[in-house]
Design an enzyme around this catalytic site. Structure first.
Site, PDB file in Angstrom:
ATOM      1  N   SER A  70       0.668  -1.417  -0.067  1.00  0.00           N
ATOM      2  CA  SER A  70       0.207   0.232   0.125  1.00  0.00           C
ATOM      3  C   SER A  70       0.834   1.706  -0.187  1.00  0.00           C
ATOM      4  O   SER A  70       1.095   1.216  -0.940  1.00  0.00           O
ATOM      5  CB  SER A  70      -1.194  -0.082   1.040  1.00  0.00           C
ATOM      6  OG  SER A  70      -2.119   1.102   0.945  1.00  0.00           O
ATOM      7  N   ASP A 135     -11.369  -3.814  -2.808  1.00  0.00           N
ATOM      8  CA  ASP A 135     -10.393  -3.462  -2.138  1.00  0.00           C
ATOM      9  C   ASP A 135     -10.670  -2.080  -1.940  1.00  0.00           C
ATOM     10  O   ASP A 135     -11.382  -1.069  -2.534  1.00  0.00           O
ATOM     11  CB  ASP A 135      -8.987  -3.048  -3.045  1.00  0.00           C
ATOM     12  CG  ASP A 135      -7.648  -2.179  -1.868  1.00  0.00           C
ATOM     13  OD1 ASP A 135      -7.832  -1.464  -0.748  1.00  0.00           O
ATOM     14  OD2 ASP A 135      -6.835  -2.943  -2.242  1.00  0.00           O
ATOM     15  N   HIS A 162      -8.053  -5.626   2.024  1.00  0.00           N
ATOM     16  CA  HIS A 162      -6.516  -4.895   1.360  1.00  0.00           C
ATOM     17  C   HIS A 162      -5.802  -5.285   1.596  1.00  0.00           C
ATOM     18  O   HIS A 162      -4.409  -5.028   1.936  1.00  0.00           O
ATOM     19  CB  HIS A 162      -6.812  -3.312   1.521  1.00  0.00           C
ATOM     20  CG  HIS A 162      -5.742  -2.574   1.539  1.00  0.00           C
ATOM     21  ND1 HIS A 162      -6.162  -1.978   0.083  1.00  0.00           N
ATOM     22  CD2 HIS A 162      -4.909  -1.677   2.764  1.00  0.00           C
ATOM     23  CE1 HIS A 162      -4.119  -1.151   1.145  1.00  0.00           C
ATOM     24  NE2 HIS A 162      -4.008  -0.706   1.797  1.00  0.00           N
TER      25      HIS A 162
END
Length: 185
Positions: A70, A135, A162
């Site tokens: 991320s 996500d 996620h």
């Protein structure tokens, strides 16, 4: 000795999700795994996070590998750009992006300051992007766009969220297997 650096993302730490499992699975007499701990991850600061990378990653060569999740992805790519890194062992990216996230507007300044990424990277063992079709934070199209921009293959995993512990990701067997193969290439 090969070195793997694992970079967490926003509001996370090395103890969260699947990061420690990578170290448990791969740390041995041939591979050193370092879990990078970014300061104040709930309020990320580009200079502080880049300083952390500067401190913990003394050199990069064809025995150096990265796993980033991320916000750790854009941080890693910005780090490569700052240091004009063009050659490394390999990297695995998870839910990568480089655009402001509608679900997390508090990261807009961080993302805006981290737009510079390397134009070319040579990776001895390659690179790969994992993304989820559901996500809640990073739209899958944005991870795909980044993978295409970096010219790396990607895999979209159904219902992975996620890739957080609350999404069922306290281990990430597919990533560990791919990383193991990259390390042995």
């Amino acid at each position: 000795m090969q070195h793997v650096y694992v970079l967490h993302g926003y509001s996370a730490s090395p103890e969260d999700h699947w990061f420690q499992d990578i170290k448990n699975q791969l740390n041995d007499d041939q591979t050193q795994v370092t879990l990078i701990h970014f300061p104040d991850s709930a309020y990320p600061d580009v200079k502080a996070w880049q300083g952390t990378l500067d401190h913990h990653v003394p050199k990069i060569d064809d025995t150096t590998f990265f796993v980033a999740h991320s916000l750790g992805v854009i941080s890693l790519l910005h780090f490569f750009h700052r240091h004009q890194i063009q050659y490394l062992g390999g990297m695995l990216l998870v839910s990568g992006f480089r655009e402001a996230l509608p679900a997390l507007p508090e990261l807009d300044d961080y993302v805006a300051q981290s737009q510079q990424i390397p134009q070319t990277l040579q990776l001895r063992a390659g690179a790969y992007m994992y993304l989820s079709d559901h996500d809640a934070y990073v739209p899958p199209e944005w991870s795909i766009r980044l993978a295409l921009e970096l010219n790396i293959p990607y895999e979209q995993i159904a219902h992975a969220g996620h890739f957080l512990a609350e999404d069922g990701y306290t281990t990430f067997p597919a990533l560990v297997k791919r990383l193991h193969h990259m390390l042995r290439a």
